[in-house]
Design an enzyme around this catalytic site. Sequence first.
Site, PDB file in Angstrom:
ATOM      1  CG  ASP A  52       9.981   2.257  -2.263  1.00 59.13           C
ATOM      2  OD1 ASP A  52      10.062   2.284  -3.408  1.00 59.13           O
ATOM      3  OD2 ASP A  52      10.776   2.318  -1.409  1.00 59.13           O
ATOM      4  CE1 TYR A  57      15.373  -0.169   1.467  1.00 57.94           C
ATOM      5  CE2 TYR A  57      13.297   0.315   1.270  1.00 57.94           C
ATOM      6  CZ  TYR A  57      14.538   0.639   1.015  1.00 57.94           C
ATOM      7  OH  TYR A  57      14.553   1.674   0.235  1.00 57.94           O
ATOM      8  CE  LYS A  82      13.432   0.827  -3.707  1.00 54.85           C
ATOM      9  NZ  LYS A  82      12.353   0.781  -2.486  1.00 54.85           N
ATOM     10  CG  HIS A 113      18.177  -1.175  -3.716  1.00 54.75           C
ATOM     11  ND1 HIS A 113      17.542  -2.091  -2.315  1.00 54.75           N
ATOM     12  CD2 HIS A 113      17.847  -0.181  -3.229  1.00 54.75           C
ATOM     13  CE1 HIS A 113      17.287  -1.130  -1.442  1.00 54.75           C
ATOM     14  NE2 HIS A 113      17.576   0.115  -2.127  1.00 54.75           N
ATOM     15  CG  LEU A 194      10.576  14.588   4.206  1.00 56.78           C
ATOM     16  CD1 LEU A 194       9.422  14.278   4.958  1.00 56.78           C
ATOM     17  CD2 LEU A 194      10.165  16.015   3.420  1.00 56.78           C
ATOM     18  CB  ILE A 231       8.581   7.375  -1.120  1.00 55.97           C
ATOM     19  CG1 ILE A 231       9.943   7.508  -1.624  1.00 55.97           C
ATOM     20  CG2 ILE A 231       8.011   6.815  -2.515  1.00 55.97           C
ATOM     21  CD1 ILE A 231      10.806   6.163  -1.782  1.00 55.97           C
ATOM     22  CB  SER A 234       7.014   9.255   9.458  1.00 53.88           C
ATOM     23  OG  SER A 234       7.038   9.785  10.934  1.00 53.88           O
ATOM     24  NE  ARG A 239       7.615  14.450  13.000  1.00 49.52           N
ATOM     25  CZ  ARG A 239       8.075  13.916  14.076  1.00 49.52           C
ATOM     26  NH1 ARG A 239       8.213  12.600  14.252  1.00 49.52           N
ATOM     27  NH2 ARG A 239       8.641  14.701  15.070  1.00 49.52           N
ATOM     28  CG  ASN A 243       5.135  13.721   6.108  1.00 55.32           C
ATOM     29  OD1 ASN A 243       5.307  14.692   6.562  1.00 55.32           O
ATOM     30  ND2 ASN A 243       5.737  12.564   6.471  1.00 55.32           N
TER      31      ASN A 243
END
Length: 265
Positions: A52, A57, A82, A113, A194, A231, A234, A239, A243
């Site tokens: 994703d 980003y 997005k 988005h 999280l 989604i 990290s 992790r 996950n």
Amino acid sequence: MSDTAPHIPDDAAILPGGSTMPLLGFGTWQITGDDAVRATATALAAGYRHLDTATVYGNESEVGRALAESGVPRDDVFITTKCPPHRAGSERETLEQSLEALRTDRVDLWLIHWPADGPVNTDLWRALVEARDAGLTREIGVSNFDLALVDEVTAATDVAPAVNQIEWSPFLFDAGTLAAHRERGIVLEGYSALRHGTLDDPTIVSIAERLERSPAQVIVRWHIQHGVVVIPKSVDADRIRTNADVADFSLTDEDMAAIDALGRS
């Protein structure tokens, strides 16, 4: 943790266009530069097959590089990106730039988005429908839309979003919201699962200790058993693998109900 390969869940949602969307994906928000390449590469090596990203980003090139260098066939990976609403009027150009950065000729899911103001949402949605029809994306959806906006763009085009990606966690659980999406045939995808103290919640910690799992694994598993896409992100290799290591245990009905009860919305 050990070098043992994680038990990756194969649970998936079938979208309107026939695409198979893994319920477990790797999120890349706020991961940039070399970190984005390394983290995405680690996720792919661990077995994630859903990535994703987003135009804003600033990491589509890094995600694309990691996938190209991974040896994992492009068709084995579900890619979401997005379009920010301020690119209204330049949607096709925006997607073509994303495709170039991601080193692919189409994405599997393209989302608006976040909502724009007024009628712009409908214009944006029509542009996404056109991109889908042109084969530049297999599926289309929205992000951060409430149900009224979902219904508005659906009514204007007779095309419902395949997915709505919203903030979702045990603290935000709302059975009515989940049911309303299902009634519309829309897959709910959650982000930021999280964060905001969920990993320290006593109920979640207690379940994790009993199962000898991490709180993050319990939360990821909770999403999957609800049929909600999750989604986690990290930059830590351990992790990233941990996950995803959630296919070899299940939460009981009592566990699910206890976590559901944490919903504060």
